[in-house]
Design an enzyme around this catalytic site. Structure first.
Site, PDB file in Angstrom:
ATOM      1  N   ARG A   1      -1.069   4.170  13.634  1.00 48.64           N
ATOM      2  CA  ARG A   1      -0.096   3.634  14.582  1.00 48.64           C
ATOM      3  C   ARG A   1      -0.623   3.846  16.003  1.00 48.64           C
ATOM      4  NH1 ARG A   1       2.619   7.595  17.247  1.00 48.64           N
ATOM      5  NH2 ARG A   1       2.634   9.690  16.310  1.00 48.64           N
TER       6      ARG A   1
ATOM      7  N   ARG B   1       0.829  -1.206   0.000  1.00 49.60           N
ATOM      8  CA  ARG B   1       0.000   0.000   0.000  1.00 49.60           C
ATOM      9  C   ARG B   1       0.863   1.255   0.000  1.00 49.60           C
ATOM     10  NH1 ARG B   1      -2.572   1.365   4.413  1.00 49.60           N
ATOM     11  NH2 ARG B   1      -4.087   2.751   3.479  1.00 49.60           N
TER      12      ARG B   1
ATOM     13  N   LYS C   1       4.566  -7.810  11.414  1.00 48.65           N
ATOM     14  CA  LYS C   1       3.735  -7.997  10.228  1.00 48.65           C
ATOM     15  C   LYS C   1       3.903  -9.397   9.650  1.00 48.65           C
ATOM     16  CE  LYS C   1       2.234  -5.539   6.087  1.00 48.65           C
ATOM     17  NZ  LYS C   1       2.234  -4.221   5.446  1.00 48.65           N
TER      18      LYS C   1
END
Length: 324
Positions: free
Chosen positions: A320, A121, A186
């Site tokens: 975040r 992204r 991630k």
């Protein structure tokens, strides 16, 4: 001689001499060396020791279309029209977008062992070392235009978590709008791209990058903490994982225009790693702090900002957690 033939002979991770490889493939040692150089150029990690030959440290499990298709459920197999597995490509999303412009693109799946220009992204690069993870894209057609896609990236995240859980992974969660995390690291990312009529018949490419085995060299190129499925599940098979992901994802895509995000909202909310926490949301023009309340029926993020619930949609937005 295809690169795949050499890779299959060396998949066990043991040393193989150039002479033996040449005899098995019916070519000279020089030809073997040239092909190994080409593999090295696309990111295959090779080790060469004089007197022993060449090896792939740790071995490699190549993606096998026949194995993947044999492990699909009837619902997943019905959606699938074609699978292409490339040794190396620029981007599976680019390949799939090109395919989306052709007739009968619905149900097309593009996979690759390696990407030279993998994309995430917001224009970010997706590090795609050879044979270490899953990089694939799926084409799905919708008749309702962009409105039919609301919440789709979140629903795809649910499918990825379900697949990971079926293979024994625990503690996997979701970060709005399209990241799969494990303990703040991630595990996977999702990229949606659309072509066609924004208000009518359109084709959507659902791109997925799912980490399986992350070497130190690959991790050093990634700009955030990451984790692979091999750390969560011992002895995970890339082909088994690919099939399990498609078993969850393809039926979801098949029924999404009818079902929408609503049927996945509760499950997504339970997996939301930021539920009830304070976060900073950055848009193109501003940064907003608030407490995560949840997501709407269309997948918008609900933030409590100074006591007022506000909705934020995907796009050029990053999120975040605020610490302290």
């Amino acid at each position: 001689m295809e690169a795949k033939q050499i890779l299959e002979l060396m998949a066990d991770g043991n040393f193989h001499s150039g002479k033996v490889l040449g005899e098995l493939l019916g070519v000279s040692r020089t030809a073997v060396w040239k092909h190994l150089q080409k593999l090295s150029d696309v990111g295959v990690e090779l080790e060469s020791v004089k007197g022993k030959g060449y090896r792939l440290p740790g071995g490699v499990e190549l993606l096998d279309e026949s194995k993947i298709r044999a492990a699909l459920t009837p619902d997943a197999d019905r959606f699938l029209s074609r699978v292409d597995v490339f040794q190396s490509t620029d981007s599976t999303n680019v390949r799939a977008m090109a395919r989306a412009a052709m007739p009968d693109a619905h149900g097309y799946v593009c996979m690759a062992e390696h990407q030279t220009q993998g994309r995430g992204r917001r224009g970010r690069a997706w590090v795609s070392p050879f044979g270490q993870s899953l990089y694939f894209s799926v084409v799905v057609e919708f008749s309702g235009g962009a409105a039919a896609l609301e919440g789709l990236s979140l629903a795809v995240g649910v499918a990825l978590v379900r697949a990971a859980q079926k293979l024994g992974a625990e503690g996997v969660g979701l970060k709005w709008p399209n990241d799969v995390l494990w303990q703040g690291r991630k595990l996977a990312g999702i990229l949606l791209e659309m072509t066609g009529d924004p208000s009518g018949a359109c084709q959507v490419v659902v791109g997925v990058g799912l980490n399986v085995s992350i070497t130190e060299a690959a991790a050093a190129q990634i700009d955030q903490p990451c984790v692979g499925m091999s750390e969560l599940v011992s002895g995970v098979s890339r082909n088994e994982l690919a099939a399990e992901v498609l078993n969850e994802l393809l039926p979801l895509l098949s029924g999404y225009q009818k079902d929408g995000f609503t049927v996945y909202r509760d499950e997504w909310s339970k997996l939301n790693v930021h539920a009830g926490t304070s976060v900073a949301l950055a848009t193109v023009s501003e940064s907003i702090e608030g407490e995560v309340v949840g997501v709407s029926a269309t997948g918008a993020l609900l933030l409590s900002v100074d006591g007022v619930i506000q909705e934020f949609h995907g796009g050029e937005v990053s999120l975040r957690q605020v610490v302290g």
